[in-house]
Write a protein that holds these residues in place. Structure first.
Motif, PDB file in Angstrom:
ATOM      1  N   UNK A 157      31.299  44.024  29.193  1.00 39.58           N
ATOM      2  CA  UNK A 157      30.426  43.679  30.313  1.00 39.58           C
ATOM      3  C   UNK A 157      30.860  42.371  30.980  1.00 39.58           C
ATOM      4  N   UNK A 158      31.636  41.596  30.236  1.00 42.91           N
ATOM      5  CA  UNK A 158      32.094  40.302  30.746  1.00 42.91           C
ATOM      6  C   UNK A 158      33.029  40.512  31.945  1.00 42.91           C
TER       7      UNK A 158
ATOM      8  N   UNK B 174      37.718  38.010  38.382  1.00 44.26           N
ATOM      9  CA  UNK B 174      36.389  38.009  39.011  1.00 44.26           C
ATOM     10  C   UNK B 174      35.720  36.652  38.836  1.00 44.26           C
ATOM     11  N   UNK B 175      35.865  36.100  37.627  1.00 47.50           N
ATOM     12  CA  UNK B 175      35.274  34.806  37.344  1.00 47.50           C
ATOM     13  C   UNK B 175      35.863  33.741  38.274  1.00 47.50           C
ATOM     14  N   UNK B 176      37.163  33.760  38.420  1.00 48.33           N
ATOM     15  CA  UNK B 176      37.836  32.815  39.319  1.00 48.33           C
ATOM     16  C   UNK B 176      37.341  32.979  40.739  1.00 48.33           C
ATOM     17  N   UNK B 177      37.138  34.263  41.111  1.00 45.65           N
ATOM     18  CA  UNK B 177      36.673  34.558  42.464  1.00 45.65           C
ATOM     19  C   UNK B 177      35.313  33.930  42.707  1.00 45.65           C
ATOM     20  N   UNK B 178      34.403  34.060  41.730  1.00 45.77           N
ATOM     21  CA  UNK B 178      33.059  33.513  41.890  1.00 45.77           C
ATOM     22  C   UNK B 178      33.054  31.986  41.861  1.00 45.77           C
TER      23      UNK B 178
END
Ligand SMILES: [Zn+2]
Length: 99
Positions: A3-4, A9-13
């Motif tokens: 689910x992580x 994606x994390x970098x994008x946010x």
């Protein structure tokens, strides 16, 4: 499957969040600059640029001249010098006699 969010994606946010904060900061700075501009305008309005004393407005032959009550310096608004130059010779002499 996890689910992580992926690293990408994390970098994008993080980047998105940074851009959002950057925009807010820029707006804050713009507001501070405008407040500072207003403060300076209020502080310097009708003040001599040389000595800081009060300017007195003289309206003569459709030219508004701001003259310092302390050092006798003369300040012209935009286009007023052109207006003075356009005055014919006798009028110009009469005008200059005042100062
Ligand atoms: Zn002055």
């Amino acid at each position: 499957m996890t689910m992580k969010p992926s690293q990408k994606e994390e970098e994008y946010f993080i980047k998105l969040e940074f851009e959002k904060k950057k925009k807010l900061e820029a707006e804050k700075n713009k507001r501070i600059m405008e407040e500072e501009k207003k403060r300076l305008r209020d502080l310097h309005h009708m003040r001599c640029p040389k000595c800081g004393m009060t300017l007195v407005e003289i309206d003569h032959m459709s030219v508004k001249v701001d003259r310092c009550a302390s050092c006798d310096g003369i300040w012209l608004d935009a286009k007023e010098l052109e207006t003075i130059i356009q005055l014919n010779q006798p009028n110009l002499k009469r005008w200059l006699k005042l100062f």
